[in-house]
Design an enzyme around this catalytic site. Structure first.
Site, PDB file in Angstrom:
ATOM      1  N   ASP A 102      -1.400  -2.670   0.753  1.00  0.00           N
ATOM      2  CA  ASP A 102      -0.585  -1.612   1.914  1.00  0.00           C
ATOM      3  C   ASP A 102       0.172  -2.484   2.981  1.00  0.00           C
ATOM      4  O   ASP A 102       0.058  -3.954   2.911  1.00  0.00           O
ATOM      5  CB  ASP A 102      -1.486  -0.800   2.555  1.00  0.00           C
ATOM      6  CG  ASP A 102      -2.313  -1.331   3.628  1.00  0.00           C
ATOM      7  OD1 ASP A 102      -2.543  -2.765   3.472  1.00  0.00           O
ATOM      8  OD2 ASP A 102      -2.981  -0.734   4.351  1.00  0.00           O
ATOM      9  N   GLU A 119      -6.805   8.905   1.697  1.00  0.00           N
ATOM     10  CA  GLU A 119      -5.694   8.103   1.380  1.00  0.00           C
ATOM     11  C   GLU A 119      -4.250   8.580   1.436  1.00  0.00           C
ATOM     12  O   GLU A 119      -3.308   7.994   2.069  1.00  0.00           O
ATOM     13  CB  GLU A 119      -5.975   7.473  -0.043  1.00  0.00           C
ATOM     14  CG  GLU A 119      -7.033   6.438  -0.127  1.00  0.00           C
ATOM     15  CD  GLU A 119      -7.175   5.300   0.731  1.00  0.00           C
ATOM     16  OE1 GLU A 119      -6.169   5.019   1.358  1.00  0.00           O
ATOM     17  OE2 GLU A 119      -8.056   4.653   1.054  1.00  0.00           O
ATOM     18  N   TYR A 173      -0.277   1.967  -4.436  1.00  0.00           N
ATOM     19  CA  TYR A 173      -1.578   1.743  -3.358  1.00  0.00           C
ATOM     20  C   TYR A 173      -2.515   2.719  -3.549  1.00  0.00           C
ATOM     21  O   TYR A 173      -3.724   2.373  -3.594  1.00  0.00           O
ATOM     22  CB  TYR A 173      -0.961   1.802  -1.883  1.00  0.00           C
ATOM     23  CG  TYR A 173      -2.031   1.860  -0.871  1.00  0.00           C
ATOM     24  CD1 TYR A 173      -2.874   0.994  -0.557  1.00  0.00           C
ATOM     25  CD2 TYR A 173      -2.325   3.348  -0.492  1.00  0.00           C
ATOM     26  CE1 TYR A 173      -4.038   1.131   0.045  1.00  0.00           C
ATOM     27  CE2 TYR A 173      -3.424   3.450   0.416  1.00  0.00           C
ATOM     28  CZ  TYR A 173      -4.104   2.211   0.665  1.00  0.00           C
ATOM     29  OH  TYR A 173      -5.532   2.494   1.472  1.00  0.00           O
TER      30      TYR A 173
END
Length: 357
Positions: free
Chosen positions: A135, A34, A117
């Site tokens: 996102d 991520e 996020y």
DNA sequence: AAGTCGGGGAT
DNA sequence: ATCCCAGACTT
């Protein structure tokens, strides 16, 4: 809106890409992926994920590495504060959480480099928490389907979209819903010319019905691009070259480049360049090649860059310039292992930096 | 709220 | 050229 959820999840199950970070529930690997994928396309990030997991298979390994080696692994990905925060986060998890990531969204958000996020992604993918990942893909999908015209660049707009997504996410497999909304945004509901003909959500989509795919989502943020003129001095002495670690703020923070002279306009020859350079004993240096001007384009800056190759056989002169620029001397063959902006790396690769001695 | 931080792919 | 990418941090 059960229908929305069912359609998107069943589309995902049939059509999603196989990606390495989707094959695991290891919070370390999910976190790593991520961070790498923030503002980064999947295909650009994938090889970095492979390198990082090979080099550092667990968080302890990453935490024990030194920061420069992490930056070197990150070289070419951009947004280098991600790499420094990645390392800081690993050390924090080792020192304060016994080597295990916190499991809750709210606690994950407190760690360096982990915002709303990324916290949602880790919490849902690794620990099954029911919290929505929002996102760029999800902003676009929700904005178009529901006709939401709040500005996605504003905190208020972000709140609206997060709450909308949170109202949709199912208790059963929230992770699947999150993967599905992002994948739909990436593969079908694309920024330009979305694939509405293949979209399972076409019926009921506000943007499709009103032909507003190009106007949604609304994003006001405007970037002003500055022009900068950089003149790098590549100063060599007996197989060594001077390099300088960049400050922790500004572009390329923590990376190495060469002694730098920046001006309000481009300088083309040595005399003009060295005129304003302190502690430079011109007589003891041999002026070599002057490169072409390179144009290096970043999101907020246009860089016009020229390299000036200089060498000396005089040890004292070399030391003097080194100190004047607060730089360090490296054997040429060691420059390969030093983290550098991609521009510097490419120049070094294209010019073996032999010659002029 | 606005500004800053990279490099690259798609259009 | 312009937009934007599995955003976050600083001012």
């Amino acid at each position: 809106m059960q229908d929305f959820v069912n359609k998107i999840v069943s589309w995902y199950e049939k059509n999603h890409r196989q990606l390495p970070w989707r094959e695991t529930h290891d919070p370390y690997r999910i976190w790593l992926s991520e961070i790498i994928l923030q503002q980064t396309r999947v295909e650009q990030g994938r090889p970095y994920y492979e390198q990082f997991t090979t080099e550092h298979p667990n968080i302890q390994s990453l935490a024990e590495a030194n920061e420069e080696s992490i930056l070197r692994l990150w070289q070419g990905l951009g947004y280098y504060s991600r790499a420094r925060n990645l390392h800081k986060c690993a050390k924090t998890v080792m020192a304060e959480h016994g080597g295990h990531f916190p499991k809750k969204f709210e606690d994950l958000k407190k760690l360096p480099g982990i915002g709303p996020y990324t916290a949602a992604a880790i919490a849902s993918f690794a620990f099954g928490e029911k919290v929505a990942c929002v996102d760029g893909n999800v902003y676009r999908l929700l904005s178009r389907f529901f006709g939401i015209s709040d500005d996605i660049a504003s905190p208020k707009g972000q709140k609206v979209f997060f709450e909308k997504a949170q109202s949709l996410i199912p208790s059963d497999r929230p992770d699947l819903f999150n993967q599905a909304t992002m994948e739909m945004g990436a593969m079908v509901c694309t920024p330009k010319k979305p694939n509405c003909m293949y979209c399972p959500l076409q019926a009921g989509c506000f943007a499709f019905e009103h032909n507003k795919q190009e106007e949604l989502p609304v994003k006001t943020k405007k970037v002003k691009v500055k022009k900068r003129y950089l003149h790098y001095l590549i100063i060599k002495h007996e197989g060594e070259v001077l390099m300088k670690k960049r400050d922790t703020k500004g572009i390329w923070a923590g990376l190495y480049d060469f002694p730098l002279i920046e001006g309000k306009e481009a300088i083309v020859d040595f005399d003009d360049l060295l005129e304003n350079t302190p502690n430079f004993n011109g007589g003891k240096f041999l002026l070599g090649q002057i490169s072409q001007q390179y144009k290096h384009v970043l999101t907020h800056q246009q860089l016009f860059v020229r390299f000036f190759e200089i060498s000396t056989k005089n040890q004292a002169a070399f030391q003097q310039v080194k100190e004047a620029f607060q730089s360090h001397s490296f054997p040429l063959e060691e420059t390969m292992g030093i983290p550098k902006p991609i521009l510097i790396d490419q120049y070094l690769k294209e010019h073996q930096l032999e010659g002029v001695e």
